[in-house]
Design an enzyme around this catalytic site. Sequence first.
Site, PDB file in Angstrom:
ATOM      1  CD  GLU A 142     -29.470  41.393 -23.378  1.00 33.31           C
ATOM      2  OE1 GLU A 142     -28.229  41.205 -23.129  1.00 33.31           O
ATOM      3  OE2 GLU A 142     -30.463  40.445 -23.325  1.00 33.31           O
ATOM      4  CG  ASN A 172     -55.599  46.511 -16.009  1.00 40.06           C
ATOM      5  OD1 ASN A 172     -56.676  46.178 -16.589  1.00 40.06           O
ATOM      6  ND2 ASN A 172     -54.509  46.226 -15.996  1.00 40.06           N
ATOM      7  NE  ARG A 174     -51.882  42.565 -15.589  1.00 44.52           N
ATOM      8  CZ  ARG A 174     -51.495  41.333 -15.690  1.00 44.52           C
ATOM      9  NH1 ARG A 174     -50.269  40.810 -15.508  1.00 44.52           N
ATOM     10  NH2 ARG A 174     -52.352  40.381 -16.019  1.00 44.52           N
ATOM     11  CD  GLU A 228     -52.302  42.242 -24.755  1.00 50.76           C
ATOM     12  OE1 GLU A 228     -53.164  42.241 -24.076  1.00 50.76           O
ATOM     13  OE2 GLU A 228     -52.215  41.271 -25.293  1.00 50.76           O
ATOM     14  CG  HIS A 244     -33.944  41.283 -20.665  1.00 53.16           C
ATOM     15  ND1 HIS A 244     -33.241  40.307 -19.710  1.00 53.16           N
ATOM     16  CD2 HIS A 244     -33.309  40.724 -22.021  1.00 53.16           C
ATOM     17  CE1 HIS A 244     -32.575  39.645 -20.456  1.00 53.16           C
ATOM     18  NE2 HIS A 244     -32.317  39.888 -21.782  1.00 53.16           N
ATOM     19  CG  HIS A 284     -49.383  39.573 -27.836  1.00 56.53           C
ATOM     20  ND1 HIS A 284     -50.400  38.811 -28.578  1.00 56.53           N
ATOM     21  CD2 HIS A 284     -49.791  39.683 -26.493  1.00 56.53           C
ATOM     22  CE1 HIS A 284     -51.281  38.664 -27.665  1.00 56.53           C
ATOM     23  NE2 HIS A 284     -50.994  38.876 -26.502  1.00 56.53           N
TER      24      HIS A 284
END
Length: 144
Positions: free
Chosen positions: A122, A60, A9, A56, A74, A5
Amino acid sequence: MRILHTMLRVRDLEASKAFYCDVLGMKLLRQKDYPDGKFTLAFVGYGSEADSAVIELTHNWERDHYDLGDAFGHIALGVEDIYRTCSELTARGGKVVRQPGPMQHGSTVIAFLEDPDGYKIELIQKSASPQTAEEVAMARAGNS
């Protein structure tokens, strides 16, 4: 080895899930809150984690801003019909920041979207020949 993965964030998990699932058509594969660490992880993708690489999304809880920096480029997705895909993604709320067309210094047809946090996605027309794919890699190395 294989890529499992890529972690991004995100400020607003619901907005990010809506973008990746509702706009790009990925599926929410799993999501879990970690109260002691004050974060939530959500995994999205086009296939199962056992068979394909996924994204993922890390939220937070006490963070509402990130600096994207200039090192990450990208995420690339192959599409069958880039013009139709961009039209459909725009209709679903996607933000196309570079309209479909040939890449600079090459012939591969590309476009770029932006997710809610500003990460670039992209789109690459799948009909690219191996030499054209090489041109894409060379152009990215020199121009991105």
